[in-house]
Scaffold this motif. Structure first.
Motif, mmCIF file in Angstrom:
data_model
loop_
_atom_site.group_PDB
_atom_site.id
_atom_site.type_symbol
_atom_site.label_atom_id
_atom_site.label_comp_id
_atom_site.label_asym_id
_atom_site.label_seq_id
_atom_site.Cartn_x
_atom_site.Cartn_y
_atom_site.Cartn_z
ATOM 1 N N TRP A 294 0.826 -1.179 0.000
ATOM 2 C CA TRP A 294 0.000 0.000 0.000
ATOM 3 C C TRP A 294 0.868 1.239 0.000
ATOM 4 C CZ3 TRP A 294 2.227 -1.274 4.324
ATOM 5 C CH2 TRP A 294 1.833 -2.422 4.970
ATOM 6 N N ARG A 295 0.403 2.216 -0.572
ATOM 7 C CA ARG A 295 1.084 3.496 -0.504
ATOM 8 C C ARG A 295 0.048 4.555 -0.757
ATOM 9 N NH1 ARG A 295 5.643 6.049 -1.232
ATOM 10 N NH2 ARG A 295 6.070 5.083 0.734
ATOM 11 N N CYS A 296 -0.083 5.448 0.168
ATOM 12 C CA CYS A 296 -0.956 6.570 -0.050
ATOM 13 C C CYS A 296 -0.145 7.832 0.132
ATOM 14 C CB CYS A 296 -2.106 6.543 0.947
ATOM 15 S SG CYS A 296 -3.206 7.891 0.651
ATOM 16 N N PRO B 135 2.310 15.327 2.854
ATOM 17 C CA PRO B 135 1.900 14.711 1.582
ATOM 18 C C PRO B 135 0.376 14.759 1.422
ATOM 19 C CG PRO B 135 3.216 13.220 2.899
ATOM 20 C CD PRO B 135 2.841 14.339 3.778
ATOM 21 N N GLN B 136 -0.035 14.881 0.156
ATOM 22 C CA GLN B 136 -1.470 14.862 -0.126
ATOM 23 C C GLN B 136 -1.931 13.410 -0.058
ATOM 24 O OE1 GLN B 136 -3.319 17.657 -0.493
ATOM 25 N NE2 GLN B 136 -1.330 18.450 0.154
ATOM 26 N N CYS B 137 -2.881 13.172 0.747
ATOM 27 C CA CYS B 137 -3.266 11.784 0.963
ATOM 28 C C CYS B 137 -4.750 11.682 1.245
ATOM 29 C CB CYS B 137 -2.476 11.281 2.159
ATOM 30 S SG CYS B 137 -2.545 9.556 2.342
ATOM 31 N N ARG C 268 5.123 2.158 8.439
ATOM 32 C CA ARG C 268 4.105 3.213 8.508
ATOM 33 C C ARG C 268 4.124 4.052 7.226
ATOM 34 N NH1 ARG C 268 1.712 6.265 12.583
ATOM 35 N NH2 ARG C 268 2.662 5.065 14.240
ATOM 36 N N GLY C 269 5.336 4.419 6.780
ATOM 37 C CA GLY C 269 5.487 5.237 5.576
ATOM 38 C C GLY C 269 5.045 4.494 4.333
ATOM 39 N N CYS C 270 5.323 3.176 4.304
ATOM 40 C CA CYS C 270 4.881 2.393 3.146
ATOM 41 C C CYS C 270 3.373 2.356 3.086
ATOM 42 C CB CYS C 270 5.401 0.959 3.246
ATOM 43 S SG CYS C 270 7.140 0.841 2.912
ATOM 44 N N LYS C 271 2.762 2.331 4.239
ATOM 45 C CA LYS C 271 1.296 2.269 4.301
ATOM 46 C C LYS C 271 0.699 3.617 3.913
ATOM 47 C CE LYS C 271 -2.280 0.815 7.473
ATOM 48 N NZ LYS C 271 -2.640 0.397 8.769
ATOM 49 N N CYS C 272 1.238 4.692 4.475
ATOM 50 C CA CYS C 272 0.700 6.020 4.184
ATOM 51 C C CYS C 272 1.765 7.060 4.540
ATOM 52 C CB CYS C 272 -0.577 6.240 4.991
ATOM 53 S SG CYS C 272 -1.245 7.882 4.834
ATOM 54 N N LEU C 273 2.199 7.811 3.526
ATOM 55 C CA LEU C 273 3.255 8.806 3.767
ATOM 56 C C LEU C 273 2.810 9.868 4.763
ATOM 57 C CD1 LEU C 273 5.104 9.815 0.504
ATOM 58 C CD2 LEU C 273 6.040 8.813 2.570
ATOM 59 N N LYS C 274 1.521 10.173 4.705
ATOM 60 C CA LYS C 274 1.007 11.213 5.593
ATOM 61 C C LYS C 274 1.133 10.763 7.056
ATOM 62 C CE LYS C 274 -3.201 13.817 6.523
ATOM 63 N NZ LYS C 274 -4.592 13.983 6.150
#
Ligand code: SF4
Length: 1005
Positions: free
Chosen positions: A3-5, A219-221, A30-36
């Motif tokens: 996942w990456r958001c 980051p825009q997420c 955590r970053g791989c899952k969602c950068l925000k």
């Protein structure tokens, strides 16, 4: 793959010099899952959600599993540091162990390029290093591999010889026997290949993350599945706060699934914002929920389905609920990891009178609660009737697991399973729905919606997760007061669940009863028809609206396409005109240049010629110079004049050309403007036409829909009203019948309140039964059975007595109505003391009646030594039987047998059978006598037969002799002439007559 958001918006800023941030395994995942999420974690840590008790318990459990997994590779050195984020200390610690030749290190920390990772277990073997990452889940998840891939990346880049990367998981098939066996409890999965395949990905992700941290830009997420996949994000509260700001968030729509992301992408957070065309994409239940929520109303209960559901429930009804604990490391023998072990139950049982008894059990928190729980459950649960549970699969599986673990109780436990009924069904299937249930059928949502006073939030323990934790805490606590308080809270919580079921079941029953009284079936049908019509009308309107929207959209699209096309044509024509003008101007400029050039050339030639001539003339003569000069001057003047004229002419021609061009241009502009105006007019006209056409079409559509709706409504309403009026007539008629019935009931009441008429009623019923079963000869009415007494018993059955005198069996009816009614009222409205008092009065009345019959009508040997007391109602008889020992006491003490209508009928039927047997016995002796007579007569008949045979033999002999004689006569008569037939007849008749006379005279003599 993973996942990456979120993404970085700019790469230009990457080269900015900024502080560097260290990444760890957890921040990397955590970053791989969602950068925000990574950004917020690093720069807005304070926005994190609070860690709940349950989450903390999961973390603790994870640590416990990690510690136990170390026993797979014992004897290692622990490089754990405190605080855990002191990465430098961790790395130093590890290095020290490695330098001293340590072969097994726990929590071995390494750092490469500002990325830190600690291996749960590191084995150093001659052929390479082995990494083990311990997880408390029962299978390998994607993010576990990612986690291990990062360790692999760091160690590889540090130049260490990594041989194998493993994930250690829990084996959920392991069953505990005595102590835990780690080698069986854990499964080891080799994921070296997968971790190796991810190395490039890890590197890329690290780069992106570090750049993001450097530029420090959020980051825009968008919100999406990553927010809760595998485990809930700890910035959920922050990112999802928009849903908390609206009154009816779309997140509350049941089973919304991926549609939630579509709505969120359109910035729709509140149910009221959902566009009508989107409703089609929702399920009927979701639409029902939204409508109910927005309109603050509950849907009409589906009484038919509720009744169908209640039919599956049989009395006595019980209500059962279990509370369980599930741990990664099994706590008790015979249990598996994460097995739900019941430690508590609450049971409400109907005692038969509508009251509920409550039973409960709660383990001590130290020993296996299951054996005692089973015993208590089997002792208290009724042997028959339905057992209601809320969400059956849970309780059913618990009972099956208990049956499997304790085979000695298998049969009883499985029989409980067979009697389970799931109370969630009417709520999950929305046979009944209240807008406050918020689309959920969970008991925690349903109960407060229907019974607000029973809200779970007022309890100290308000859900199953907290209850499990509280129970696990019991074993750790020492303070008795604290233990007692937790136990009290646990008991209260579990009891609330079964209390809730009792309430909900009662609610469903009341609903069907009240609806049966208040809303007759025909009204229900009308209501359901109306609601069906309403929903179809709504659907049609929504369809219509959607179609209109589509038509309008298409028109807009068409219009914009034609405008675009027109713009293109216009700009092309302008471009071509400009190009044409440009070309003409260019040609004109080129002509001008050529002309100027030729003039310059001519001038140069002329100047050169003049210079030559001047040189020649200078040499020839100075005299001629003046003339020549003059001539030259004249020529030049002429030339100047010609040239000026020619230039003027050229200029005027050019001017004319230019003006002509300008005129042409302006004409063209005018023409273009006119054309444009025309086009605009045409377009406007067309647009107006389209608009008018659309409006007309829409109007037509609306009219058609209105007409259709009107028609449908009229026809359906007409039908419904017809049915309604028919039903009303039926009801009216029914009411008349009811009135008659009411009069009848009133009469009956009068009869029942008058002692005399009441007695007559009993007598009448008794007479009816006797009449139906016995023949009139077998009983008598008003018989004085006691010698010397004038008391006549209502009925006496004739039994065969001595000397053909009947033996009477007295039967008398009694009806102690007042005592009985008081007792029944007491059952319904009073306490145990009053019930007991009424029961005593009732028993007293029955005894008195028995004594009365005994003293007045029993008188052996004229009567049987017992009599029958007849009670005209079964309920009355049942009440006598219910009083322990009353029936037997009356029979033994007063020689009276009590009978209700059914019992008396059975008794009389057996008597009737006896009578018949007696009659048959009596008749059988007569049959024997008859047979004896027949036998004697049969002997005589044989003698007569023999005599007849003899006589017949003699007759046949005589006939034979007569034949011989007749043949002799014939021989002799051959010579005699035959007479004519008439004469012979006459002669013979005379002879016969004479011989007959002679015979008569002989007989007479
Ligand atoms: S809640 Fe969702 S969007 Fe917000 S940080 Fe977490 S994962 Fe990212």
């Amino acid at each position: 793959m993973f996942w990456r958001c979120g993404s970085l918006s700019s790469k230009k800023t990457l080269k900015m010099s900024s502080p560097t941030y260290t990444l760890s395994k957890s921040t990397f995942v955590r970053g791989c899952k969602c950068l925000k999420s990574l950004y917020l974690y690093k720069f807005h840590y304070d926005l994190r959600d609070e860690v709940s008790e349950q989450q903390q318990s999961l973390f603790d459990q994870g640590n416990e599993v990690g510690m136990l997994a170390r026993s797979l590779f014992p004897g290692g050195k622990d490089a754990t540091v405190s605080p855990a984020h002191d990465y430098t200390a961790s790395v130093q610690h590890t290095q020290q162990f490695l330098e001293t030749g340590c072969k097994t290190v726990y929590e071995a920390g390494f750092m490469f390029n500002n990325v830190y990772a600690a291996a749960d277990i590191l084995l150093i073997r001659p052929n390479g290093w082995y990494l083990y990452e311990v997880k408390s889940s029962t299978s390998v998840k994607e993010y576990h591999i990612l986690d291990a891939a990062l360790q692999y990346y760091i160690l590889k880049n540090l130049g260490y010889p990594v041989k194998q990367v493993n994930i250690v998981c829990i084996n959920n098939q392991y069953v505990r026997h005595c102590t835990i066996e780690p080698e069986k409890l854990f499964d080891i999965h080799d994921i070296t290949t997968q971790a190796g395949d991810l190395q490039d990905y890890v590197e890329d992700q690290l780069e992106v993350m570090q750049q993001m941290l450097k530029i420090r830009m959020e980051p825009q997420c968008r919100l999406g599945p990553q927010c809760s996949e595998f485990y809930p994000c700890d910035f959920h509260g922050h990112c999802w706060k928009k849903f908390n700001e609206v009154k009816y968030p779309v997140t509350a729509i049941s089973k919304i699934g991926d549609k939630l992301w579509e709505l969120v992408n359109k910035n729709i957070y509140c149910q009221s914002q959902i566009p009508s065309e989107y409703y089609f994409r929702l399920t009927p239940l979701q639409r029902q929920q939204i409508v109910c929520t927005l309109e603050h109303k509950s849907s009409a209960p589906n009484i038919k389905e509720i009744r169908k559901f209640l039919k599956n429930v049989s009395s006595p009804v019980s209500f059962l609920d279990f509370e369980t604990i599930a741990t990664a490391i099994p706590l008790f023998d015979g249990t598996r990891p994460y097995q739900q072990v019941p430690f508590q139950f609450s049971l409400h049982c109907d005692d038969g009178s509508g009251q509920h008894c409550h039973y409960e059990y709660l383990g001590d928190g130290k020993t296996d609660p299951r054996p005692e729980l089973i015993k208590q459950l089997l002792t208290s649960i009724p042997r028959k009737g339905s057992i209601l549970v809320y969400y059956m699969p849970f309780e059913q599986t618990r009972l099956q697991e208990l049956a499997e673990s304790f085979p000695q109780y298998r049969k009883q436990l499985l029989s409980i399973c067979e009697r389970l009924v799931d109370l969630i069904i009417p709520f999950r299937n929305r046979y009944i729905y209240h807008h406050k249930m918020n689309g959920s059928a969970s008991i925690k949502s349903v109960l407060p919606a229907l019974f607000p006073e029973l809200d779970y939030s007022k309890l100290n323990i308000s859900d199953g997760g907290i209850a499990s934790l509280a129970y696990l805490n019991l074993s750790r606590l020492k303070d008795k007061k604290q233990i007692a308080s937790i136990r009290e809270d646990l008991l209260e919580y579990c009891k609330r669940d079964t209390d809730a079921m009792v309430k909900l079941y009662g609610y469903l029953n009341n609903l069907t009863c009240s609806c049966a009284k208040v809303i007759p079936m025909w009204q229900m049908e009308v209501l359901s028809n109306v609601s069906r019509i309403e929903s179809s009308v709504k659907n049609e309107i929504v369809t219509n609206r959607a179609e209109s929207n589509t038509v309008a959209k298409n028109t807009r699209d068409e219009l914009s396409a034609s405008l675009k096309c027109f713009g293109d044509v216009f700009s092309t024509s302008i471009n071509s005109t400009t190009q044409l003008q440009k070309n003409q101007l260019e040609i004109f400029a080129a002509n001008l240049v050529t002309l100027t050039k030729s003039i310059e050339e001519k001038l140069q030639t002329l100047t050169a010629g003049i210079e030559n001539k001047l040189q020649k003339s200078n040499a020839a003569s100075t005299n001629e110079s003046k003339e020549s000069l003059k001539e030259l001057k004249d020529t030049l003047d002429g030339f100047k004049k010609d040239f000026t004229e020619s230039v003027n002419d050229f200029n005027s021609v050019q001017k004319e050309n230019f003006y002509a061009l300008l005129n042409k241009q302006s004409d063209q502009n005018v023409a273009t403007t006119n054309k444009l105006d025309q086009m605009r007019d045409t377009l406007e006209r067309k647009l107006t036409d389209i608009q008018l056409g659309n409006e007309k079409k829409l109007e037509e559509m609306r009219a058609t829909v209105d007409e259709k709706l009107q028609k449908t409504l009229e026809s359906r309403l007409g039908e419904s009203f017809k049915i309604v009026s028919e039903r009303l007539e039926a009801v009216h008629k029914g009411l008349g019948d009811m009135q008659q019935l009411a009069i009848g009931v009133g009469d009956l009441k009068k009869v029942l309140t008058n002692v005399k008429t009441r007695g007559i009623l009993g007598e009448y019923q008794l007479a009816n039964i006797l009449e139906q079963i016995l023949t009139p000869e077998q009983y008598e009415k008003n018989v004085k059975t006691k010698a010397g007494s004038n008391c006549a018993v209502e009925f006496a059955v004739k039994l065969p007595g001595k000397e053909d005198k009947p033996l009477w069996l007295p039967v008398d009816s009694k009806f102690p109505r007042e005592d009985f009614e008081l007792l029944i009222n007491a059952y319904e409205h009073s306490g145990a003391d009053e019930i007991e008092e009424c029961r005593k009065n009732f028993v007293r009345g029955i005894k008195k009646a028995a004594m009365d019959i005994c003293s007045k009508y029993i008188d052996p040997p004229y009567t049987t030594d017992f009599a029958i007391l007849f009670l005209p109602f079964e309920s009355l008889y049942a009440e006598v039987l219910r009083s322990p020992g009353l029936f037997e006491m009356i029979r033994s003490e007063y020689k009276i047998t009590i009978a209700g209508p059914t019992t008396l009928s059975a008794f009389l039927s057996s008597l009737q059978m006896g009578f018949k047997t007696l009659a048959i016995e009596k008749r059988s002796s007569e049959v024997w006598q008859l047979l004896g007579a027949v036998k004697t007569e049969f002997g005589n008949f044989g003698g007569i037969l023999e005599k007849t045979q003899k006589k017949l033999q003699e007759a046949s002999n005589v006939i034979e002799q007569a034949g011989v004689r007749s043949r002799a006569i014939e021989r002799k008569l051959k010579t005699v002439q035959e007479l004519p037939k008439d004469k012979s007849t006459e002669l013979l008749e005379n002879i016969i007559e004479n011989s007959a006379e002679q015979e008569i005279s002989i007989i007479a003599n």
